[in-house]
Motif scaffolding. Sequence first.
Motif, PDB file in Angstrom:
ATOM      1  N   ASP A 209      -1.376   2.852  -2.208  1.00  0.00           N
ATOM      2  CA  ASP A 209      -0.760   3.225  -3.486  1.00  0.00           C
ATOM      3  C   ASP A 209       0.188   4.409  -3.313  1.00  0.00           C
ATOM      4  O   ASP A 209       1.253   4.450  -3.933  1.00  0.00           O
ATOM      5  CB  ASP A 209      -1.847   3.558  -4.514  1.00  0.00           C
ATOM      6  CG  ASP A 209      -2.642   2.330  -4.948  1.00  0.00           C
ATOM      7  OD1 ASP A 209      -2.204   1.201  -4.629  1.00  0.00           O
ATOM      8  OD2 ASP A 209      -3.700   2.493  -5.586  1.00  0.00           O
ATOM      9  N   LEU A 210      -0.182   5.368  -2.487  1.00  0.00           N
ATOM     10  CA  LEU A 210       0.704   6.512  -2.247  1.00  0.00           C
ATOM     11  C   LEU A 210       1.975   6.065  -1.524  1.00  0.00           C
ATOM     12  O   LEU A 210       3.078   6.531  -1.835  1.00  0.00           O
ATOM     13  CB  LEU A 210      -0.028   7.577  -1.417  1.00  0.00           C
ATOM     14  CG  LEU A 210      -1.100   8.379  -2.155  1.00  0.00           C
ATOM     15  CD1 LEU A 210      -1.929   9.187  -1.166  1.00  0.00           C
ATOM     16  CD2 LEU A 210      -0.474   9.305  -3.198  1.00  0.00           C
ATOM     17  N   GLY A 211       1.815   5.166  -0.556  1.00  0.00           N
ATOM     18  CA  GLY A 211       2.978   4.650   0.150  1.00  0.00           C
ATOM     19  C   GLY A 211       3.926   3.912  -0.763  1.00  0.00           C
ATOM     20  O   GLY A 211       5.156   4.078  -0.688  1.00  0.00           O
ATOM     21  N   GLU A 212       3.378   3.098  -1.660  1.00  0.00           N
ATOM     22  CA  GLU A 212       4.214   2.355  -2.595  1.00  0.00           C
ATOM     23  C   GLU A 212       4.919   3.287  -3.574  1.00  0.00           C
ATOM     24  O   GLU A 212       5.986   2.952  -4.110  1.00  0.00           O
ATOM     25  CB  GLU A 212       3.361   1.335  -3.349  1.00  0.00           C
ATOM     26  CG  GLU A 212       2.887   0.185  -2.458  1.00  0.00           C
ATOM     27  CD  GLU A 212       1.879  -0.717  -3.142  1.00  0.00           C
ATOM     28  OE1 GLU A 212       1.557  -0.436  -4.333  1.00  0.00           O
ATOM     29  OE2 GLU A 212       1.406  -1.682  -2.516  1.00  0.00           O
ATOM     30  N   ALA A 213       4.351   4.481  -3.795  1.00  0.00           N
ATOM     31  CA  ALA A 213       4.974   5.458  -4.692  1.00  0.00           C
ATOM     32  C   ALA A 213       5.991   6.332  -3.969  1.00  0.00           C
ATOM     33  O   ALA A 213       6.581   7.229  -4.581  1.00  0.00           O
ATOM     34  CB  ALA A 213       3.897   6.335  -5.330  1.00  0.00           C
ATOM     35  N   GLY A 214       6.198   6.088  -2.664  1.00  0.00           N
ATOM     36  CA  GLY A 214       7.221   6.820  -1.932  1.00  0.00           C
ATOM     37  C   GLY A 214       6.721   7.986  -1.107  1.00  0.00           C
ATOM     38  O   GLY A 214       7.527   8.711  -0.523  1.00  0.00           O
ATOM     39  N   PHE A 215       5.408   8.184  -1.038  1.00  0.00           N
ATOM     40  CA  PHE A 215       4.863   9.279  -0.250  1.00  0.00           C
ATOM     41  C   PHE A 215       4.517   8.814   1.168  1.00  0.00           C
ATOM     42  O   PHE A 215       4.111   7.661   1.375  1.00  0.00           O
ATOM     43  CB  PHE A 215       3.594   9.852  -0.902  1.00  0.00           C
ATOM     44  CG  PHE A 215       3.857  10.616  -2.164  1.00  0.00           C
ATOM     45  CD1 PHE A 215       4.157  11.969  -2.126  1.00  0.00           C
ATOM     46  CD2 PHE A 215       3.811   9.985  -3.402  1.00  0.00           C
ATOM     47  CE1 PHE A 215       4.407  12.679  -3.289  1.00  0.00           C
ATOM     48  CE2 PHE A 215       4.054  10.683  -4.575  1.00  0.00           C
ATOM     49  CZ  PHE A 215       4.353  12.034  -4.512  1.00  0.00           C
ATOM     50  N   ILE A 216       4.678   9.721   2.122  1.00  0.00           N
ATOM     51  CA  ILE A 216       4.253   9.487   3.494  1.00  0.00           C
ATOM     52  C   ILE A 216       2.830  10.001   3.651  1.00  0.00           C
ATOM     53  O   ILE A 216       2.515  11.124   3.228  1.00  0.00           O
ATOM     54  CB  ILE A 216       5.188  10.210   4.489  1.00  0.00           C
ATOM     55  CG1 ILE A 216       6.611   9.669   4.374  1.00  0.00           C
ATOM     56  CG2 ILE A 216       4.674  10.065   5.923  1.00  0.00           C
ATOM     57  CD1 ILE A 216       6.761   8.206   4.711  1.00  0.00           C
ATOM     58  N   VAL A 217       1.968   9.197   4.242  1.00  0.00           N
ATOM     59  CA  VAL A 217       0.567   9.576   4.443  1.00  0.00           C
ATOM     60  C   VAL A 217       0.420  10.285   5.787  1.00  0.00           C
ATOM     61  O   VAL A 217       0.857   9.781   6.819  1.00  0.00           O
ATOM     62  CB  VAL A 217      -0.347   8.333   4.385  1.00  0.00           C
ATOM     63  CG1 VAL A 217      -1.772   8.697   4.801  1.00  0.00           C
ATOM     64  CG2 VAL A 217      -0.337   7.746   2.978  1.00  0.00           C
TER      65      VAL A 217
END
Length: 403
Positions: free
Chosen positions: A133-141
Amino acid sequence: MVLTDRQRLDWLRLIRSESVGPRTFRSLMNRFGGAAAALDALPDLARQAGRTLRIATMAEAEREMEALRRLGGRLIALGEAPYPRPLQAIDTAPPLIAVLGQAQVLLRPCVALVGSRNASAAGLKFTARLARDLGEAGFIVVSGLARGIDTSAHEASTTTGTVAVLAGGLDQVYPPQNIPLLNRLLEQGAAISEMQLGLAPRGRDFPRRNRLVSGLSLGTVVVEAARKSGSLITARFANEQGRLVFAVPGSPLDPRAEGGNHLIREGATLCSDAAHIIEALTPLLDSDLGFLPPPPALRDGIGESTTQALWDELDLPGIEPAPAAAVPEPDRVFAAVPGSPADDSVDMRRIVLQLLGSAPISVDDLVRASGRPAREISRTVLDLELDGLIQQHPGGTLTRVAR
């Protein structure tokens, strides 16, 4: 700023010299105006401090640079455009970071996901959901490539971008079982390290690595963690760096939830969905600075008492000691459980009990988390249920019986 090849070698020599950590490096650069002049002055400064230091040679620096090039990596200097701005803002920012993979992901907003190496199946599943979900929101994990929570975070974000921070050199992957995962994540993400090639990680290198995990990130999320764990060290660093700290709550009966529950009591933001992280971090994004750090939000005492300096700093006027942290003992992959045979390699009871906690989990999820055949898991589940160590609930989900 862009360093010349000679300047990059001088920077590398200086930071690889004995007792020169990030703070000493910065102090010497400010005092002498450049790495070459600082290297010339270092022997006299050491003698004034009653020390004899080993200074890295040009040949050693050239060999390291060449080895990194052969590996496909590069050195990025503090102040150069590709150097991540959140990391640059911490007071112990490494002067040089070695980078493999897609360096441009370091300039995107990052979130750290950390937690137990001995994670439950429910914890692994929830971590994967957060990472996707974070990746789909544009954040790098961002995570540390360790077993358990780190592995789940990286695996779920290989297509959207993830950064692995290594405790040793980029050619010293720990655990080695995650080398294939590292190779996959480099296609859309990156791996970084401040350590020299060939250096296997030592105990104190893991907390040292953790400050980079939190320093790269706008926020740090602790999914599962014991009270005395490296994840709480990461949370402490994040708080000291002025970053947001999130924690996933868990059952008070599960030792893996003690750290997260403790963080929530100390003021961390409770996280039960990626939306909680995205909502809190979105206002911190800024097109000019890259991020706007929030003030520290947690009370004191979120990590263990400091016991060991993470690196050596030359004792010069105006240089603070290196940060210190309790160095956690290495995690045992599976803890002992009642009725377990001595041979860990075939001990399915131990594996299943380790993956179960108070949160109900399906047999299918157990199979995926363990990597073992479904028939073997089902047989073990039946044995443990007959022994009263696990409980089956409506819908076929399972929990571990509290003892």
